[in-house]
Motif scaffolding. Structure first.
Motif: not given
Length: 298
Positions: A40-42, A45-46, A49-51
Motif C-alpha cells: 500500500e505504501r508502494f 508513493a507511486f 510520484r507519477f500521477v
C-alpha cells in the motif's frame, strides 16, 4: 536469404516482447491487488510520484472537450441567429402591412375631409383592377347596381375628381378616368371664372379646350367642375392649370392616379326641369272683390 533471416529473428523477438508485457501486466495487477501495508505504501508513493506529472497527457483531452463545448455553443448561437432572422422577416412583413394600412387610413380620412355639397351623398368602393391601356384608361370598383350606382356619376379620391361611372354591373362598375381620350368635362377656372372643356388625351395632363379668354388664365389657377350640362356637380376640385411643353394649357390633376385604392362615388340627381308653362295664378278672391267694388264706386 537476408529476408528469411529477418523473419527468423522477428518471430521469437515478438513472442518474447509479448511475454514480457504480459508478465509486467500480471505483476502490476498482483501488486495493485495485494492487501499489504508495504504494498500500500508502494502504491501511494507511486501515485504521488507519477500521477501529478500526467497533466500534460490530459491537455489534448481538455482541449478536445473545450472544442466540443465551443462547437455546441456555436450551434446554439447559430440557431438563435436564424430564429432572430425569421422574427426580423416577420417584423418587416408586419411593418409593411402597417404602412399599407396607415396609407389606406390616410386616404379614407382624406376622403372624409373633402368638402362637398351637403345635398350630395356618396358610396365608397375599393379599386379592384386597373384595366387601363394605351387607348383606354379606366378602373373597376367593387360597387355596382346592388349599391345603387348609376351611369354618369362622378368619382373622387381623397384629393380631387377622378372620373365618371361608365358601365354598371351587379357587383362592379367601371370608372372612366379624366385622362381617357373619351372624357369631356365642363370646368371653371378660378379666379377668372373662365369656362372651358377638360379633354383627356391619354396623358397625365388633360388639355383645356374651348377656353373663352386664354389671356385671363395663368398657370397655377384652380380648376373645378362647372356643373354645366349636368355631367358633374359644380365645385368639385379637378386640379391646377399648367402650360405643357407644346405651349398648350393643361391641368395637373389633384387626384393621385398612381395610388387609386379607394374611390368615392357621388350620388347626384339631375335637377327637376319644367317642361310646360303652367297657368297664370289668379289673385286671391278678396283682391278681386275689392277691385270690383272700386270699379262700381268710380
Amino acid at each position: 536469404m537476408a529476408k528469411d533471416r529477418d523473419e527468423d529473428y522477428a518471430g521469437p523477438l515478438r513472442r518474447i516482447a509479448i511475454a514480457i508485457l504480459a508478465l509486467v501486466l500480471a505483476v502490476s495487477f498482483l501488486a495493485w491487488r495485494i492487501d499489504s501495508p508495504r504494498v500500500e505504501r508502494f502504491r501511494s508513493a507511486f501515485i504521488d510520484r507519477f500521477v501529478p506529472t500526467f497533466d500534460w497527457a490530459m491537455v489534448p483531452v481538455t482541449k478536445f472537450l473545450g472544442m466540443v463545448e465551443g462547437f455546441q455553443s456555436y450551434v446554439r448561437i447559430y440557431e438563435q441567429n436564424q430564429e432572430l432572422r425569421r422574427e426580423l422577416q416577420q417584423m418587416k412583413a408586419w411593418k409593411e402591412a402597417a404602412v399599407q394600412l396607415e396609407q389606406q387610413n390616410a386616404k379614407l380620412l382624406a376622403q372624409n375631409q373633402v368638402r362637398l355639397d351637403p345635398k350630395l351623398t356618396s358610396v365608397s368602393g375599393v379599386v379592384l383592377a386597373d384595366s387601363g391601356s394605351p387607348f383606354r384608361q379606366s378602373v373597376l370598383l367593387n360597387v355596382g347596381s346592388r349599391d345603387g350606382i348609376v351611369d354618369g356619376w362622378a368619382t373622387m379620391d381623397g384629393l380631387g375628381l377622378v372620373g365618371r361611372i361608365s358601365g354598371v354591373g351587379h357587383t362592379t362598375s367601371r370608372v372612366v378616368l379624366l385622362t381617357d381620350s373619351s372624357s369631356r368635362v365642363p370646368v371653371t377656372i378660378q379666379p377668372s371664372g373662365q369656362k372651358a372643356i377638360l379633354t383627356g388625351d391619354n396623358t397625365a395632363f388633360p388639355l383645356i379646350d374651348f377656353l373663352e379668354n386664354a389671356d385671363a388664365v395663368r398657370p397655377g389657377d384652380r380648376v373645378v367642375s362647372s356643373g354645366d350640362g349636368g355631367v358633374f356637380p359644380a365645385g368639385l376640385l379637378v386640379g391646377q392649370v399648367l402650360q405643357g411643353q407644346d405651349r398648350r394649357l393643361r391641368v395637373r390633376l389633384s387626384a393621385d392616379y398612381e395610388r387609386l385604392d379607394f374611390l368615392r362615388v357621388l350620388r347626384s340627381h339631375p335637377a327637376e326641369q319644367l317642361q310646360d308653362a303652367g297657368p297664370l295664378i289668379p289673385p286671391p278672391p278678396q283682391v278681386l272683390e275689392e277691385e270690383a267694388k272700386g270699379g262700381k264706386d268710380g
